[in-house]
Design a protein around this motif. Sequence first.
Motif: not given
Length: 390
Positions: A321-322, A336-337, A350-353, A371-373
Amino acid sequence: MLFQVGGQGTRPTFFEMAAAQQLPSSLRAALTYSLGVFALRRPFIHKILDYEDEFFALLMLVLETHSLRTTDASFAESLYGLRRRGVKIKLKKSNFTCRFSPCKPSGRLNEECFICYILQVVLPYLKSKLQSIYNKEREATLQASLWGDSDERFDGYIGGSNNSFGSGDSSDIEASARARWIKRLQKTVGACYPWLHAGTEGLSFAYQLLYLLDATGFYSQGLHALGIHVCRATGQELMDTSSRISKIRSRERERLRGSPWLKAIQGGLLSCAYAVLDYAQTGLIAAVFFFKMMEWWYQSAEERMSAPTVYPPPPPPPPPKVAKEGIPLPPDRTLCPLCLQKRANPSVLAVSGFVFCYTCIFKYASQYKRCPVTLMPATVDQIRRLFHDV
């Protein structure tokens, strides 16, 4: 020399002699395995396995006695159609004559057969016992080196119990002396057995090598000590063996005494014993083959029953989830976000995809360790390069 398998001449090939020598050990292993299988259903058979050496020595004594009385050969040699012939050198002539008679005219065994018993039954039995004692001594030595001697650890407790109960009993003293003597014997066997085993095996190897090179007619040191050559049986010798067996058995039936019904019972028992001895060779080999086939059959059945069932692959886990405080995802999936530009050197965390530019995600993960997201903890080691953008 090496490919003389066709059976030409009276001298057996090296392979025939090696097979005859290895047959008792193979037979013992097969019988031990068979008894172990039966012991799974019948626990009382474990008592036989506890006295495995004595049981097999008694079995070989019966088989060797019957074989030497009837075929002029040991049990394994008679199975391969071989016969024993004593070597006697003549002074007037340069050749030698072969003659070996294990039985006297009355059917009784002579002194040569008792020596054969010592070489084929007694010595293997003693060797097996020494091997077991040596293995136990090695295990005890290894355990003492790892955990310390158990006697030393319990000396204080035993000494305290003796002091509390007064003077030691004479039976306890005798038991302790006997235990010390047994322990000393085990240490002696553990020290001497490797040298004895290496010497006997080296001598056997030397005889086998000389026999393979046609340098001697004796396959082993035991046959050399007895002065016996092992030769192939001829047709006349097989006929003589059959006639000798029939004469011995008729003579034994004539010696039966008692009433007619007692003679009938004794004759039936003799017939059963003769049938067992006659078919002992083929019966033992057939039993070994049967148990090996049953082992393969049940093993393959168990493998089929325990084979893993092929299931369809499980569905992929739901995407992460974001986070509310995280960077929102752009509507275009190719952007790119972080920089909101077309992804360059796309790389996945790898941790979020989620996929980012390699430069952007490397800088962000190095600075914020997440992770930024999704704001999940992440490091630069969890960045994976993609060779095809999605």
